[in-house]
Design a protein around this motif. Structure first.
Motif, PDB file in Angstrom:
ATOM      1  N   ALA A 332       0.821  -1.214   0.000  1.00 49.09           N
ATOM      2  CA  ALA A 332       0.000   0.000   0.000  1.00 49.09           C
ATOM      3  C   ALA A 332       0.858   1.269   0.000  1.00 49.09           C
ATOM      4  N   GLY A 333       1.928   1.262   0.789  1.00 48.80           N
ATOM      5  CA  GLY A 333       2.801   2.429   0.830  1.00 48.80           C
ATOM      6  C   GLY A 333       3.475   2.693  -0.507  1.00 48.80           C
ATOM      7  N   GLN A 334       3.700   1.614  -1.271  1.00 46.96           N
ATOM      8  CA  GLN A 334       4.339   1.769  -2.583  1.00 46.96           C
ATOM      9  C   GLN A 334       3.381   2.435  -3.583  1.00 46.96           C
ATOM     10  N   PHE A 335       2.097   2.105  -3.494  1.00 43.63           N
ATOM     11  CA  PHE A 335       1.113   2.792  -4.335  1.00 43.63           C
ATOM     12  C   PHE A 335       1.002   4.261  -3.920  1.00 43.63           C
ATOM     13  N   GLN A 336       0.926   4.466  -2.596  1.00 43.92           N
ATOM     14  CA  GLN A 336       0.752   5.835  -2.088  1.00 43.92           C
ATOM     15  C   GLN A 336       1.939   6.714  -2.463  1.00 43.92           C
ATOM     16  N   GLU A 337       3.120   6.142  -2.348  1.00 41.80           N
ATOM     17  CA  GLU A 337       4.345   6.876  -2.642  1.00 41.80           C
ATOM     18  C   GLU A 337       4.359   7.373  -4.094  1.00 41.80           C
ATOM     19  N   ARG A 338       3.653   6.636  -4.967  1.00 37.67           N
ATOM     20  CA  ARG A 338       3.605   7.017  -6.381  1.00 37.67           C
ATOM     21  C   ARG A 338       2.357   7.842  -6.711  1.00 37.67           C
ATOM     22  N   GLY A 339       1.733   8.362  -5.672  1.00 40.05           N
ATOM     23  CA  GLY A 339       0.665   9.335  -5.891  1.00 40.05           C
ATOM     24  C   GLY A 339      -0.745   8.789  -5.875  1.00 40.05           C
ATOM     25  N   TYR A 340      -0.911   7.481  -5.587  1.00 42.19           N
ATOM     26  CA  TYR A 340      -2.252   6.910  -5.558  1.00 42.19           C
ATOM     27  C   TYR A 340      -2.802   6.924  -4.127  1.00 42.19           C
ATOM     28  N   SER A 341      -4.035   7.393  -3.995  1.00 38.11           N
ATOM     29  CA  SER A 341      -4.710   7.325  -2.700  1.00 38.11           C
ATOM     30  C   SER A 341      -5.000   5.857  -2.397  1.00 38.11           C
ATOM     31  N   THR A 342      -4.555   5.374  -1.228  1.00 36.28           N
ATOM     32  CA  THR A 342      -4.552   3.925  -0.982  1.00 36.28           C
ATOM     33  C   THR A 342      -4.965   3.576   0.437  1.00 36.28           C
ATOM     34  N   VAL A 343      -5.786   2.542   0.554  1.00 38.14           N
ATOM     35  CA  VAL A 343      -6.023   1.922   1.863  1.00 38.14           C
ATOM     36  C   VAL A 343      -5.957   0.403   1.716  1.00 38.14           C
ATOM     37  N   ILE A 344      -5.965  -0.267   2.854  1.00 38.55           N
ATOM     38  CA  ILE A 344      -5.946  -1.730   2.878  1.00 38.55           C
ATOM     39  C   ILE A 344      -7.303  -2.190   3.390  1.00 38.55           C
ATOM     40  N   CYS A 345      -7.917  -3.109   2.671  1.00 43.17           N
ATOM     41  CA  CYS A 345      -9.195  -3.661   3.127  1.00 43.17           C
ATOM     42  C   CYS A 345      -9.419  -4.970   2.376  1.00 43.17           C
ATOM     43  N   GLY A 346      -9.444  -6.071   3.109  1.00 46.66           N
ATOM     44  CA  GLY A 346      -9.635  -7.346   2.425  1.00 46.66           C
ATOM     45  C   GLY A 346     -10.201  -8.395   3.367  1.00 46.66           C
ATOM     46  N   PRO A 347     -10.700  -9.472   2.788  1.00 47.60           N
ATOM     47  CA  PRO A 347     -11.327 -10.517   3.590  1.00 47.60           C
ATOM     48  C   PRO A 347     -10.299 -11.423   4.271  1.00 47.60           C
ATOM     49  N   GLY A 348     -10.711 -12.019   5.369  1.00 45.84           N
ATOM     50  CA  GLY A 348      -9.844 -12.958   6.071  1.00 45.84           C
ATOM     51  C   GLY A 348      -9.056 -12.256   7.155  1.00 45.84           C
ATOM     52  N   SER A 349      -8.416 -13.058   7.973  1.00 49.08           N
ATOM     53  CA  SER A 349      -7.692 -12.505   9.116  1.00 49.08           C
ATOM     54  C   SER A 349      -6.203 -12.781   9.005  1.00 49.08           C
ATOM     55  N   ILE A 350      -5.427 -11.788   9.381  1.00 52.29           N
ATOM     56  CA  ILE A 350      -3.970 -11.939   9.377  1.00 52.29           C
ATOM     57  C   ILE A 350      -3.551 -12.980  10.424  1.00 52.29           C
ATOM     58  N   ASP A 351      -4.431 -13.252  11.385  1.00 50.51           N
ATOM     59  CA  ASP A 351      -4.109 -14.258  12.407  1.00 50.51           C
ATOM     60  C   ASP A 351      -3.885 -15.639  11.793  1.00 50.51           C
ATOM     61  N   GLN A 352      -4.546 -15.871  10.649  1.00 47.37           N
ATOM     62  CA  GLN A 352      -4.396 -17.191  10.015  1.00 47.37           C
ATOM     63  C   GLN A 352      -3.289 -17.206   8.967  1.00 47.37           C
ATOM     64  N   ALA A 353      -2.810 -16.032   8.597  1.00 45.57           N
ATOM     65  CA  ALA A 353      -1.818 -15.952   7.526  1.00 45.57           C
ATOM     66  C   ALA A 353      -0.497 -16.584   7.966  1.00 45.57           C
ATOM     67  N   HIS A 354       0.200 -17.159   7.022  1.00 42.81           N
ATOM     68  CA  HIS A 354       1.557 -17.690   7.212  1.00 42.81           C
ATOM     69  C   HIS A 354       1.603 -18.922   8.124  1.00 42.81           C
ATOM     70  N   LYS A 355       0.443 -19.411   8.574  1.00 38.07           N
ATOM     71  CA  LYS A 355       0.447 -20.532   9.519  1.00 38.07           C
ATOM     72  C   LYS A 355       0.060 -21.825   8.823  1.00 38.07           C
ATOM     73  N   PRO A 356       0.353 -22.971   9.465  1.00 42.08           N
ATOM     74  CA  PRO A 356      -0.204 -24.217   8.948  1.00 42.08           C
ATOM     75  C   PRO A 356      -1.723 -24.185   9.099  1.00 42.08           C
TER      76      PRO A 356
END
Ligand code: ZN
Length: 381
Positions: A332-356
């Motif tokens: 998101a910061g990479q989009f913003q840095e290039r002039g795009y208005s940006t937020v993060i919003c998506g389904p699912g939880s980061i608690d489950q990410a990267h885990k078995p």
């Protein structure tokens, strides 16, 4: 819903662990989009074995919304999975598989809705942006964003669909990961005057970094829900020397500086570099070939844009007022840095990410689906 689940299963079935090529999944996505007359644009890495892909659905006019996701996933090695991580299993209202939460479900929802986007006769476009190598330091997206900025009509907003349980995140820290390679001169440990210990010089630099780390704690940013609410500096790896009776020729250590998005990172980085240069000069006085080399990997932080286009749009689409910060880095910061208005919003939880046994609940899939459907309606007005 079934076509969304099928698309999630399809995307998860591609083993896109960052160390592997993502071209097979792009081939699939490109062919799928082509069925609906949507043209894809690839932006390759230097080796040509990975690529970003972006595509526009709707008219090529200003006011588009970018839906951004990464195609790569983290490894499954040494993780205790109950099922095949690349074969989605539905159980108790959840879809299990690598990338279901982070973050193939988001891209799958958007892809599954492409036919609806076509039918809706959009007045302003929806752009899909799919990157590679996000999980190894957001390496892929910048080249794609640069090209998007050059080739697309002005974009209204970017939504990065990292898993936030469909909450709106408008802030995360920046990451500056350094690897320091200290090279000295080996000698017998009984003869330190004949050598130049990489370990000792590395240790001196580490002490200095430790001091900076302590100072950063004093600079708290009040009124934000980032924990901790100050910049941090950690040293994660130290590897130096090969035997107790040899003066170490090589020492490597790593540091990870997570800055508040408004921090001038050059202040901390220059302190580290200046101190390293001072130590290197001392080492060279002993042994002219000695060196201290620093490799740096940076991911830009995301700054809150209060009342910004992306935040306003996502508030409207989600019906949520509250915004939050997330503890992880994103593109998101990479989009913003290039002039795009940006937020993060998506389904699912980061608690489950990267885990078995990573999963996403069907409820979250449903919410993500409804969100993009509302965006389609909005872009068709
Ligand atoms: Zn992710």
């Amino acid at each position: 819903m079934q076509h969304v689940k099928d698309m999630i299963s399809k995307l998860v079935s591609f083993d896109t662990v960052s160390s592997k090529s993502n071209l097979p999944i792009l081939d699939y996505i490109e062919a799928y989009l082509a069925e609906y007359g949507v043209e894809s644009h690839r932006v390759y890495n230097a080796e040509g074995d990975k690529a970003n892909l972006y595509a526009t659905i709707g008219p090529k006019v200003a006011g588009g919304v970018v839906l951004s996701g990464h195609t790569d996933v983290v490894p499954v090695d040494n993780q205790d999975w109950s099922t095949d991580p690349f074969d989605v299993i539905e159980k108790d209202g959840k879809l299990y598989g690598r990338g279901t939460a982070d973050m193939k479900s988001y891209s799958a929802i958007n892809l599954a809705l492409v036919p609806d986007m076509i039918k809706a006769d959009l007045k302003r476009p929806i752009h899909l942006a799919l990157s590679y190598d996000e999980e190894v330091g957001c390496l892929g997206a910048p080249s794609m964003i640069d090209e998007m900025v050059k080739t697309l009509p002005p974009v209204h907003a970017v939504i990065v669909g990292e898993p936030t349980n469909m909450q709106i995140a408008n802030m995360h820290k920046g990451m500056n990961a350094g690897r320091v390679y200290v090279r000295g001169l080996e000698a017998h440990s009984s003869q330190p005057h004949l050598g130049c210990s990489a370990n000792l010089y590395a240790a001196r630099l580490m002490v200095e970094i430790g001091k900076i780390s302590d100072e950063l704690k004093e600079n708290k940013l009040e009124g934000i829900d980032l924990e901790p609410n100050y910049s941090t500096l950690n040293m994660g790896i130290v590897q130096g020397g090969i035997a107790a009776n040899i003066i170490a020729r090589d020492c490597m250590f790593s540091w990870d500086y997570r800055n508040l998005p408004d921090d001038d990172v050059s202040i901390v980085l220059n302190r580290i570099y200046d101190y390293a240069n001072k130590l290197e000069a001392e080492m060279k006085a002993i042994y002219s070939e000695a060196s201290i080399r620093i490799e740096l990997l940076q991911v830009t932080g995301l700054k809150p844009e209060h009342g910004g286009a992306a935040e306003t749009l996502v508030r409207e689409l989600s019906g949520r007022n509250s915004v939050m910060a997330v503890p992880y880095g994103t593109e998101a910061g990479q989009f913003q840095e290039r002039g795009y208005s940006t937020v993060i919003c998506g389904p699912g939880s980061i608690d489950q990410a990267h885990k078995p046994d990573e999963f996403i609940t069907l409820d979250q899939v449903q919410k993500g689906l409804a969100f993009t459907q509302r965006l389609i309606a909005k872009q068709a007005q």
